[in-house]
Design a protein around this motif. Structure first.
Motif, PDB file in Angstrom:
ATOM      1  N   UNK A 148       3.219  62.380 -57.622  1.00 13.69           N
ATOM      2  CA  UNK A 148       2.349  61.002 -58.120  1.00 13.69           C
ATOM      3  C   UNK A 148       1.248  60.829 -56.937  1.00 13.69           C
ATOM      4  N   UNK A 149       0.053  60.641 -57.399  1.00 12.57           N
ATOM      5  CA  UNK A 149      -1.103  60.433 -56.730  1.00 12.57           C
ATOM      6  C   UNK A 149      -1.458  59.197 -56.562  1.00 12.57           C
ATOM      7  N   UNK A 150      -2.199  58.739 -55.602  1.00 12.83           N
ATOM      8  CA  UNK A 150      -2.692  57.355 -55.322  1.00 12.83           C
ATOM      9  C   UNK A 150      -3.812  57.212 -56.853  1.00 12.83           C
ATOM     10  N   UNK A 151      -3.589  55.949 -57.224  1.00 15.30           N
ATOM     11  CA  UNK A 151      -4.641  55.670 -58.534  1.00 15.30           C
ATOM     12  C   UNK A 151      -3.990  55.810 -59.741  1.00 15.30           C
ATOM     13  N   UNK A 197      15.257  47.702 -68.579  1.00 19.36           N
ATOM     14  CA  UNK A 197      16.453  47.644 -67.378  1.00 19.36           C
ATOM     15  C   UNK A 197      16.366  46.645 -66.428  1.00 19.36           C
ATOM     16  N   UNK A 198      17.509  46.468 -65.772  1.00 18.86           N
ATOM     17  CA  UNK A 198      17.543  45.309 -64.771  1.00 18.86           C
ATOM     18  C   UNK A 198      16.663  45.770 -63.563  1.00 18.86           C
ATOM     19  N   UNK A 199      15.714  44.976 -63.244  1.00 20.27           N
ATOM     20  CA  UNK A 199      15.079  45.483 -62.001  1.00 20.27           C
ATOM     21  C   UNK A 199      15.686  45.756 -60.840  1.00 20.27           C
ATOM     22  N   UNK A 200      16.559  44.806 -60.480  1.00 23.34           N
ATOM     23  CA  UNK A 200      17.309  44.864 -59.343  1.00 23.34           C
ATOM     24  C   UNK A 200      18.247  46.289 -58.964  1.00 23.34           C
ATOM     25  N   UNK A 201      18.725  46.555 -60.255  1.00 21.90           N
ATOM     26  CA  UNK A 201      19.496  47.706 -60.363  1.00 21.90           C
ATOM     27  C   UNK A 201      18.869  48.945 -60.326  1.00 21.90           C
ATOM     28  N   UNK A 202      17.413  48.974 -60.935  1.00 17.16           N
ATOM     29  CA  UNK A 202      16.429  49.998 -60.555  1.00 17.16           C
ATOM     30  C   UNK A 202      16.131  50.535 -59.379  1.00 17.16           C
ATOM     31  N   UNK A 203      16.335  49.595 -58.416  1.00 19.10           N
ATOM     32  CA  UNK A 203      16.056  49.750 -57.028  1.00 19.10           C
ATOM     33  C   UNK A 203      14.533  48.991 -56.554  1.00 19.10           C
ATOM     34  N   UNK A 226       5.289  54.586 -55.273  1.00 22.23           N
ATOM     35  CA  UNK A 226       4.222  55.094 -54.228  1.00 22.23           C
ATOM     36  C   UNK A 226       4.050  56.433 -54.558  1.00 22.23           C
ATOM     37  N   UNK A 227       3.053  56.901 -54.064  1.00 23.02           N
ATOM     38  CA  UNK A 227       2.531  58.420 -54.254  1.00 23.02           C
ATOM     39  C   UNK A 227       3.481  59.257 -53.559  1.00 23.02           C
ATOM     40  N   UNK A 228       3.754  60.481 -54.024  1.00 24.14           N
ATOM     41  CA  UNK A 228       4.472  61.191 -53.439  1.00 24.14           C
ATOM     42  C   UNK A 228       4.805  62.124 -54.359  1.00 24.14           C
ATOM     43  N   UNK A 229       5.966  63.352 -54.022  1.00 23.93           N
ATOM     44  CA  UNK A 229       6.516  64.249 -54.688  1.00 23.93           C
ATOM     45  C   UNK A 229       8.047  63.891 -54.769  1.00 23.93           C
ATOM     46  N   UNK A 230       8.367  63.803 -56.059  1.00 29.18           N
ATOM     47  CA  UNK A 230       9.742  63.335 -56.696  1.00 29.18           C
ATOM     48  C   UNK A 230      10.371  64.411 -57.391  1.00 29.18           C
ATOM     49  N   UNK A 243      15.574  54.894 -61.231  1.00 30.46           N
ATOM     50  CA  UNK A 243      16.403  54.246 -60.056  1.00 30.46           C
ATOM     51  C   UNK A 243      16.297  55.457 -59.028  1.00 30.46           C
ATOM     52  N   UNK A 244      16.219  56.582 -58.953  1.00 29.62           N
ATOM     53  CA  UNK A 244      16.121  57.497 -57.873  1.00 29.62           C
ATOM     54  C   UNK A 244      14.611  57.304 -57.505  1.00 29.62           C
ATOM     55  N   UNK A 245      13.702  57.257 -58.248  1.00 31.88           N
ATOM     56  CA  UNK A 245      12.269  57.121 -57.721  1.00 31.88           C
ATOM     57  C   UNK A 245      11.974  55.819 -57.326  1.00 31.88           C
ATOM     58  N   UNK A 246      12.259  54.583 -57.599  1.00 32.70           N
ATOM     59  CA  UNK A 246      12.047  53.545 -57.297  1.00 32.70           C
ATOM     60  C   UNK A 246      12.700  53.155 -55.865  1.00 32.70           C
ATOM     61  N   UNK A 247      13.968  53.845 -55.929  1.00 34.95           N
ATOM     62  CA  UNK A 247      14.676  53.522 -54.563  1.00 34.95           C
ATOM     63  C   UNK A 247      13.703  54.202 -53.387  1.00 34.95           C
ATOM     64  N   UNK A 248      13.547  55.284 -53.653  1.00 39.99           N
ATOM     65  CA  UNK A 248      12.463  56.248 -52.710  1.00 39.99           C
ATOM     66  C   UNK A 248      11.288  55.402 -52.339  1.00 39.99           C
TER      67      UNK A 248
END
Length: 400
Positions: A148-151, A197-203, A226-230, A243-248
């Motif tokens: 995931x890249x910025x923008x 999905x429930x937002x809080x449960x998604x992280x 956020x940008x990064x490699x998932x 959940x994994x992506x949003x928590x990170x």
């Protein structure tokens, strides 16, 4: 004759027994242990230079091993910090290799194994140790990786040639696929989970839950990745992936300053994220702090409309900055030519640099900017007259 040395018997035909000395025995025993441990230590030092230590060498002296390249498929996860032995153990449990030792022995002959990265790998079942090492080091084995890249945005974007560029949600869905397409989570399923999905449960961070819940469901996760490699687990369900992506991402946002950076400002942490997304979409990295200052100056009394083309094109799923007159006249919550204030959500992913620019804008009186160089550099003006001059300069440079 005296028997000072105790060599003679007290009585004829008998030898005098020496009394045992417990302390002397313990000293001798300790010396034997020290000698044995020292010897073992030397062996370990020598073994460490040619393999994985004496214990590993003992284990691979005799081991089970399959022959050939294997058949079928099996997904193996390599976690951060795992040893060769731990990777081999995971493979053995899933019958990729016949034994952990078979993988260790083959890995000892290939130094590239030390460069293996965390993530998911598509292997075959019942592979020889050598074939398993070669496979996991090949480019074809790595699966489930999304950059995931910025923008970038959640939804697919309409390219100038009429084709669509996959958005983040489609990319995450595609990453769940293996050769068996029945294991895939579809793009539609990923979009549905993102919207319902429930937002809080998604992280989603606590400070973002309320404002995100008030947004259009299809837009509510925008900017929260956020940008990064998932690394996405093949076959994983949509909610598990998100959940994994949003928590990170939440951890990365905290490292970048949110929510603490909003304290003492006129903005909430979520508004900081919105500003950062506009900065990301409107400028190049070196101009981020100045773009952020223009936004702040336009929001300050007497308030001006932001007039950002990127917000106009956001709901139209267009990546371009220039806008058509009819689009600028179209009412909507993201039309900053017609509305005052910020749009209701971020309009893209926000890099650490863009977020930090939103937190600490450059000092200046600029209220206008335009891309005036072909490399994306912007010219910043304080008045409409300066801005008009910079627009003319941009046109002459072929940048506008």
């Amino acid at each position: 004759m005296t028997d000072d040395l105790g060599l003679f018997a007290d009585e004829p035909g008998e030898h005098r027994r020496r009394r045992p000395d417990p302390e002397r025995f313990r000293r001798r025993k300790r010396r034997r242990w020290v000698t044995a441990l020292a010897g073992l230590f030397v062996l370990l030092l020598v073994g460490g230079g040619v393999g994985y230590g004496a214990m590993q060498i003992m284990q691979i002296g005799s081991y089970d091993d399959y022959e050939g390249a294997g058949t079928g498929t099996a997904v193996i996860e390599v976690k951060a910090g795992e040893t060769v032995s731990e990777i081999g153990s995971s493979m053995s449990e899933k019958d990729v290799v016949a034994s952990t030792s078979a993988f260790i022995a083959a890995a000892a002959e290939n130094k590239q194994i030390n460069s293996i990265q965390p993530g998911y790998y598509m292997m075959r079942k019942q592979m020889s140790g050598k074939a398993a090492v070669e496979r996991i080091l090949s480019a074809d084995a790595k699966v489930g990786r999304v950059e995931v890249r910025g923008g970038m945005r959640l939804d697919d974007q309409l390219a100038p040639d009429g084709k669509k560029t996959p958005g983040i949600l489609t990319m995450l869905a595609d990453a769940t696929c293996t050769k068996n397409k029945n294991d895939c989570t579809t793009s539609e399923q990923m979009h549905e989970a993102a919207a319902t999905a429930d937002l809080a449960s998604l992280g989603v961070p606590e400070w973002a839950v309320e404002p995100a819940s008030q947004a259009d469901p299809k837009r509510r996760l925008e900017g929260l990745i956020m940008p990064g490699i998932y690394d996405v687990k093949p076959g994983a369900a949509a909610e598990d992936v998100l959940r994994e992506v949003l928590t990170r991402s939440a951890a990365q946002m905290q490292a970048a300053g949110l929510p603490q950076a909003a304290e003492g400002t006129e903005h909430s942490p979520y508004e900081m994220l919105v500003i950062g997304s506009i900065v990301q979409s409107e400028g190049i990295t070196k101009d981020f702090p100045k773009v952020a200052r223009v936004i702040e100056n336009r929001l300050a009394p007497p308030q001006m409309r932001l007039g950002m083309d990127s917000t106009i094109n956001y709901p139209l799923d267009k990546p371009a900055l220039l806008t058509a007159p009819e689009d600028r006249e179209r009412p909507g919550p993201y039309n900053t030519y017609l509305n005052y204030g910020l749009p209701p959500t971020p309009i893209s992913t926000v890099s650490k640099e863009a977020l930090q620019a939103a937190e600490r804008p450059a000092e200046g009186d600029w209220k206008y900017f335009v891309k005036c160089q072909k490399d994306g550099t912007s010219c910043f003006g304080k008045t409409q007259a300066e801005h008009d001059a910079f627009i003319k300069q941009a046109q002459e440079n072929g940048a506008y």
